[in-house]
Motif scaffolding. Structure first.
Motif, mmCIF file in Angstrom:
data_model
loop_
_atom_site.group_PDB
_atom_site.id
_atom_site.type_symbol
_atom_site.label_atom_id
_atom_site.label_comp_id
_atom_site.label_asym_id
_atom_site.label_seq_id
_atom_site.Cartn_x
_atom_site.Cartn_y
_atom_site.Cartn_z
ATOM 1 N N THR A 111 0.836 -1.202 0.000
ATOM 2 C CA THR A 111 0.000 0.000 0.000
ATOM 3 C C THR A 111 0.870 1.251 0.000
ATOM 4 O OG1 THR A 111 -0.110 0.006 2.424
ATOM 5 C CG2 THR A 111 -1.820 -1.219 1.253
ATOM 6 N N GLY A 112 0.223 2.395 -0.308
ATOM 7 C CA GLY A 112 0.898 3.675 -0.190
ATOM 8 C C GLY A 112 1.867 3.987 -1.303
ATOM 9 N N VAL A 113 1.688 3.416 -2.490
ATOM 10 C CA VAL A 113 2.615 3.678 -3.585
ATOM 11 C C VAL A 113 1.874 4.355 -4.732
ATOM 12 C CG1 VAL A 113 4.234 1.838 -3.015
ATOM 13 C CG2 VAL A 113 2.252 1.332 -4.445
ATOM 14 N N THR A 114 2.647 4.984 -5.623
ATOM 15 C CA THR A 114 2.098 5.669 -6.790
ATOM 16 C C THR A 114 2.839 5.213 -8.039
ATOM 17 O OG1 THR A 114 3.624 7.539 -6.701
ATOM 18 C CG2 THR A 114 1.630 7.672 -5.328
ATOM 19 N N ILE A 115 2.365 5.708 -9.183
ATOM 20 C CA ILE A 115 3.021 5.357 -10.445
ATOM 21 C C ILE A 115 4.471 5.825 -10.448
ATOM 22 C CG2 ILE A 115 2.981 5.783 -12.944
ATOM 23 C CD1 ILE A 115 -0.052 5.800 -12.806
ATOM 24 N N ASN A 116 4.752 6.876 -9.692
ATOM 25 C CA ASN A 116 6.141 7.348 -9.561
ATOM 26 C C ASN A 116 7.081 6.229 -9.117
ATOM 27 O OD1 ASN A 116 6.869 9.973 -10.320
ATOM 28 N ND2 ASN A 116 5.671 10.855 -8.624
ATOM 29 N N ASP A 117 6.572 5.315 -8.314
ATOM 30 C CA ASP A 117 7.426 4.249 -7.781
ATOM 31 C C ASP A 117 7.792 3.219 -8.840
ATOM 32 O OD1 ASP A 117 7.575 4.890 -4.826
ATOM 33 O OD2 ASP A 117 5.396 4.861 -5.112
ATOM 34 N N TRP A 118 7.144 3.252 -9.991
ATOM 35 C CA TRP A 118 7.518 2.373 -11.098
ATOM 36 C C TRP A 118 8.508 3.037 -12.054
ATOM 37 C CZ3 TRP A 118 1.867 0.506 -12.247
ATOM 38 C CH2 TRP A 118 1.629 -0.696 -11.557
ATOM 39 N N GLN A 119 8.624 4.330 -11.952
ATOM 40 C CA GLN A 119 9.356 5.061 -12.996
ATOM 41 C C GLN A 119 10.856 4.836 -12.958
ATOM 42 O OE1 GLN A 119 7.069 8.273 -15.025
ATOM 43 N NE2 GLN A 119 7.423 9.234 -13.021
ATOM 44 N N ASP A 120 11.391 4.321 -11.850
ATOM 45 C CA ASP A 120 12.805 3.956 -11.846
ATOM 46 C C ASP A 120 13.023 2.569 -12.441
ATOM 47 O OD1 ASP A 120 11.514 2.698 -9.735
ATOM 48 O OD2 ASP A 120 13.321 2.620 -8.499
ATOM 49 N N ASP A 121 11.927 1.900 -12.789
ATOM 50 C CA ASP A 121 12.029 0.531 -13.309
ATOM 51 C C ASP A 121 11.764 0.458 -14.814
ATOM 52 O OD1 ASP A 121 12.395 -0.366 -10.656
ATOM 53 O OD2 ASP A 121 10.215 -0.391 -10.356
ATOM 54 N N TYR B 63 -11.171 1.435 -20.783
ATOM 55 C CA TYR B 63 -9.776 1.736 -20.415
ATOM 56 C C TYR B 63 -9.614 3.213 -20.065
ATOM 57 C CZ TYR B 63 -8.377 -2.855 -22.135
ATOM 58 O OH TYR B 63 -8.241 -4.201 -22.317
ATOM 59 N N ASN B 64 -8.936 3.473 -18.948
ATOM 60 C CA ASN B 64 -8.657 4.831 -18.501
ATOM 61 C C ASN B 64 -7.157 5.023 -18.384
ATOM 62 O OD1 ASN B 64 -11.350 5.668 -18.268
ATOM 63 N ND2 ASN B 64 -11.519 4.761 -16.223
ATOM 64 N N ALA B 65 -6.608 5.999 -19.103
ATOM 65 C CA ALA B 65 -5.179 6.269 -19.026
ATOM 66 C C ALA B 65 -4.848 6.962 -17.701
ATOM 67 C CB ALA B 65 -4.756 7.151 -20.195
ATOM 68 N N ALA B 66 -3.617 6.747 -17.231
ATOM 69 C CA ALA B 66 -3.150 7.437 -16.027
ATOM 70 C C ALA B 66 -3.215 8.939 -16.251
ATOM 71 C CB ALA B 66 -1.735 6.995 -15.703
ATOM 72 N N THR B 67 -3.564 9.680 -15.202
ATOM 73 C CA THR B 67 -3.678 11.140 -15.316
ATOM 74 C C THR B 67 -2.455 11.855 -14.782
ATOM 75 O OG1 THR B 67 -4.804 11.256 -13.174
ATOM 76 C CG2 THR B 67 -6.185 11.006 -15.157
ATOM 77 N N ASP B 68 -1.688 11.189 -13.913
ATOM 78 C CA ASP B 68 -0.518 11.834 -13.317
ATOM 79 C C ASP B 68 0.354 10.755 -12.681
ATOM 80 O OD1 ASP B 68 1.011 13.419 -11.013
ATOM 81 O OD2 ASP B 68 0.227 14.919 -12.430
ATOM 82 N N ALA B 69 1.659 11.061 -12.572
ATOM 83 C CA ALA B 69 2.570 10.099 -11.935
ATOM 84 C C ALA B 69 2.257 9.916 -10.466
ATOM 85 C CB ALA B 69 4.009 10.556 -12.114
ATOM 86 N N THR B 70 1.467 10.808 -9.911
ATOM 87 C CA THR B 70 1.096 10.677 -8.495
ATOM 88 C C THR B 70 -0.158 9.832 -8.310
ATOM 89 O OG1 THR B 70 -0.178 12.743 -8.581
ATOM 90 C CG2 THR B 70 2.161 12.887 -7.926
ATOM 91 N N ASP B 71 -0.728 9.331 -9.406
ATOM 92 C CA ASP B 71 -1.892 8.442 -9.268
ATOM 93 C C ASP B 71 -1.511 7.255 -8.391
ATOM 94 O OD1 ASP B 71 -3.224 10.095 -10.963
ATOM 95 O OD2 ASP B 71 -3.302 8.695 -12.660
ATOM 96 N N PRO B 72 -2.361 6.897 -7.430
ATOM 97 C CA PRO B 72 -2.015 5.765 -6.557
ATOM 98 C C PRO B 72 -2.087 4.434 -7.301
ATOM 99 C CG PRO B 72 -4.244 6.515 -6.105
ATOM 100 C CD PRO B 72 -3.652 7.512 -7.072
ATOM 101 N N ILE B 73 -1.226 3.515 -6.899
ATOM 102 C CA ILE B 73 -1.312 2.120 -7.352
ATOM 103 C C ILE B 73 -2.016 1.376 -6.228
ATOM 104 C CG2 ILE B 73 -0.057 0.097 -8.143
ATOM 105 C CD1 ILE B 73 2.285 1.936 -8.829
#
Length: 742
Positions: A154-164, A198-208
């Motif tokens: 819990t507590g993660v966002t799309i930002n947490d994937w961006q280093d991968d 299908y809904n595209a992500a709106t921001d890197a801060t969108d929660p996962i």
């Protein structure tokens, strides 16, 4: 306070009982098969190589896991109600099992490693876990393309994937100005066909959000995705909905994700499913196809096991659906990101289409519980590939819905199943049948091309190649499935009778040819060009073979083995202590009943009325000198066997009673023995006799024909003890005796 400092190499099994601290400053290794139980703190400042079964924290006070060296555990188990806590970063490559106590990671990294060799997991939790974990997910070599991802923390966002992996198409992504959106979720409530949700992500801060599926464009691979946060644990409820708009083919699809840091089993009883179809669907990027699974069968690599960090499709089917699970859906297996499966169903047909360097497959199952329509428990809908280069194949139910797994009732008459093939590139393609299918042995399977009119027997030719246009939408083929024959048998009335019967009814249009063989593979009957069933009469117990072929069919020849059975044999037998007795009350005839397979017995001593008795031994007195025929009829239901013997009654004044010399000429030796005996028929040179050896309870252990004066009998592999033998010669004389294995 006690501290154990280790400077050694550890083999196999070791128990550390330090109540305060176990410190390794040297080289510490747990070999394959080894276990270690630690009752105090675990401090590793040296080399710790864990190849063992499990390391158990089994203290009674809170146990620290720390040290200056990053430790990588293989399997770690917490069995301490006082719990444990980290004082430095730790890794695990196998399984964390929290059976008792709280496993605290607060302030430090506890990483579940994922690589080409496997992915670590947290087993069903009966204790607790607090703090963060880092859950890795290795994605192996393959194409750059779409993948299904999910979060087990819990507590993660799309930002947490961006280093991968690289992202695009939304603010905060790697390439925000690129119009190509690389991360999507799915909203079932959007009306219309399923493609609209299908809904595209709106921001890197969108929660996962755990339990929700994410459709991500990832590459190049291989790479490892990781997320850090509190682990999802205990009960989980998924946000499933059902919105009626476009019909059952498009409504109700929900993209959900495995919420746990462990593989889960969709077939587990720990799920609560209300208004949820039983099938699941996962994108297989290697095949560029959707894998499906339902009721024990998977297509394109589908399985009931869903890997950690994997998302998948389910379909709701009515209002107010409910989908929830608990820790017990977890499975302790090293599940790859897309687990493959080998189906194990008896009555199945797997068809595949191959062309343009891609492949797809579909299954037909035949089950007593299935219907010809869509079955929510045993059918899986067909999700065709979004890659236009990839061909697709499906079968249609009675409402013409496309299915990837189609369960039907058992075939009792000819069944016609529409088969659809869709291609994005015009050209030549090949349909094949799985050659391992048991249906090929017992059913005639014909693929009919409705465009060319060509009918291909898949029994004789496992594939059919055809040309198809990319504009074809209708089902082009019909699959005709028909049982080759129906076999019925009539058992013999008694074991030695010749009144058994086999009736064969070939299936199809006819006419048919029938060829019958006995156990020696000799033809015993042939019937040709008939529209009728064929019957083989006057059969003894044994194995037979019937070969059928339809004269005008393309299916070829079918062979079935048939067994004619019957009741157990009935053998009459007795042992007379002597066959010459004195008349009057001074002497008696003693006989022992050694019959096999009978429950009713009728004795006739030749001098009066028959006696019904199962008693053994039997005693009888003769009052008059003469020769008498002693007979015993053994009977079971309507089956019987009779044995006779001549009894000589002499005057009481005769000094010696002459024994039957012929019977003493029959010898069995060595007796007692080790189980290998020899039967010597004495003066009988041209021997033709039946030998039966049986136990005290009448179980036959050996039945042979004797064709020589001396015959070896081997019952060495049977238990030690008392046995009986029964010899029956063609001249109707019989002899019975005892065998003893020491």
């Amino acid at each position: 306070m006690r501290t154990i400092i280790i400077y050694l190499l550890l083999f196999w099994c070791f128990f550390i009982k330090a109540q305060k601290q176990f410190t390794n400053n040297g080289n510490f290794k747990i070999h394959n098969g080894g276990t270690i139980s630690i009752y105090g703190d675990f401090i590793n400042n040296g080399s710790f190589i864990d190849s063992g079964v499990v390391t158990t924290l089994a203290g009674t006070t809170a146990q620290q896991i720390g040290g200056s060296t990053l430790t990588t555990f293989k399997n770690l188990r917490l069995n301490n109600s006082a719990g444990s806590y980290l004082s430095s970063h730790q890794n695990i490559i196998g399984e964390l099992n929290i059976s008792s106590g709280t496993f605290s990671t607060s302030g430090f990294d506890f990483t579940l490693i994922s690589d080409i060799n496997g992915t670590a997991r947290i087993a069903p939790i009966t204790g607790d876990i607090t703090g963060n974990i880092t859950m890795q997910r290795y994605i192996g070599t393959g194409l750059t393309g779409w993948r299904f991802l999910a979060s087990p923390v819990t507590g993660v966002t799309i930002n947490d994937w961006q280093d991968d992996f690289i992202t695009s198409g939304f603010p905060g992504s790697t390439y925000p100005s690129n119009p190509f959106a690389s991360v999507y979720t799915y909203d079932e409530t959007v009306g219309g066909i399923c493609d609209y949700g299908y809904n595209a992500a709106t921001d890197a801060t969108d929660p996962i959000i755990p339990g929700i599926g994410y459709w991500c464009y990832i590459g190049p691979v291989p790479l490892t995705v990781d997320l850090t946060g509190p682990a999802v644990k205990f009960n989980h409820t998924f946000p499933v909905t059902y919105s009626a708009s476009a019909g059952p083919l498009d409504d109700g699809y929900v993209m959900i994700g495995n919420p746990y840091p462990c593989p889960i089993d969709w077939s587990s009883t720990a799920w609560t499913k209300t208004n949820i179809n039983n099938a699941i669907y996962i994108w297989n990027p290697a095949l560029q196809q959707y894998a499906s699974w339902v009721a024990g069968i998977g297509t394109n690599g589908g399985s009931s096991a869903v890997a950690s960090s994997q998302s998948f499709w389910v379909q709701t089917n009515a209002a107010n659906p409910v989908l929830s699970c608990n820790e017990n859906v977890k499975v302790s297996s090293n599940t790859p990101f897309l687990k493959t499966t080998t189906p194990n169903v008896i009555d199945k047909i797997r068809l595949s289409i191959e062309g343009n360097n891609y492949k797809d497959e579909t299954y037909l199952l035949f089950d007593n519980m299935a219907t010809n329509g869509y079955d929510i428990v045993t059918d899986a809908r067909k999700l065709f590939s979004s890659n236009s280069d990839v061909p697709g194949i499906s079968t249609l139910d009675t409402t013409l819905n496309d299915l990837s797994i189609n369960s039907l009732p058992p075939v009792s008459s000819v069944t016609h199943i529409p088969v659809k093939t869709l291609v994005g590139t015009s050209g030549n393609y090949t349909i094949s049948i799985d050659s391992s299918s048991s249906m090929l042995a017992n059913f005639c399977i014909v693929l009919e091309d409705l465009v060319t009119g060509i009918k291909t027997s898949l029994n004789n030719s496992a594939s059919y190649t055809f040309s198809i246009s990319d504009t074809t939408q209708a089902a082009r083929f019909l699959l005709h499935v028909n049982a080759t024959s129906e076999i019925n048998t009539v058992p013999v009335t008694c074991h030695n009778h010749q009144d058994g019967k086999i009736i064969a009814q070939a299936k199809g249009i006819g006419p048919w040819n029938y060829t019958w063989y006995n156990n020696a593979n000799t033809i015993i009957k042939q019937t040709t060009n008939t529209f009728l069933p064929d019957t083989l009469n006057n059969l003894i117990i044994g194995n037979y073979l019937v070969q059928t072929d339809e004269v005008n069919s393309s299916c070829g020849v079918f062979i079935k083995n048939v067994a004619v059975t019957g009741p157990a044999p009935v053998y009459a037998g007795f042992i007379a202590v002597k066959d010459t007795v004195a008349a009057g009350g001074s002497d008696s005839l003693i006989v022992y009943n050694t019959c096999v397979g009978a429950t009713m017995f009728k004795w006739n001593f030749g001098d009066g009325s028959p006696v019904d008795s199962s008693a053994t031994p039997m005693s009888h007195h003769y009052n008059t000198v003469g020769e008498y025929t002693l007979s015993l009829v053994a009977k079971q239901n309507n089956c019987s066997d009779t044995i006779t013997k001549t009894i000589f009654v002499k005057a009481a004044s005769v000094v010696s009673i002459k024994e039957n010399q012929l019977s003493t000429a029959i010898s069995v030796y060595p007796n007692p023995g080790n189980g290998i005996f020899y039967v010597n028929t004495g003066s009988r040179k041209n021997v033709n006799a039946r030998l039966i050896v049986y136990t005290l309870s009448g179980v036959v252990v050996l039945e042979n024909r004797l064709n020589s004066q001396i015959t070896e009998v081997n019952i060495q592999h049977y238990a030690k003890g008392l046995y009986f033998y029964h010899l029956a010669f063609d001249d109707k004389s019989t002899y019975t005796g005892k065998l003893i294995i020491e």
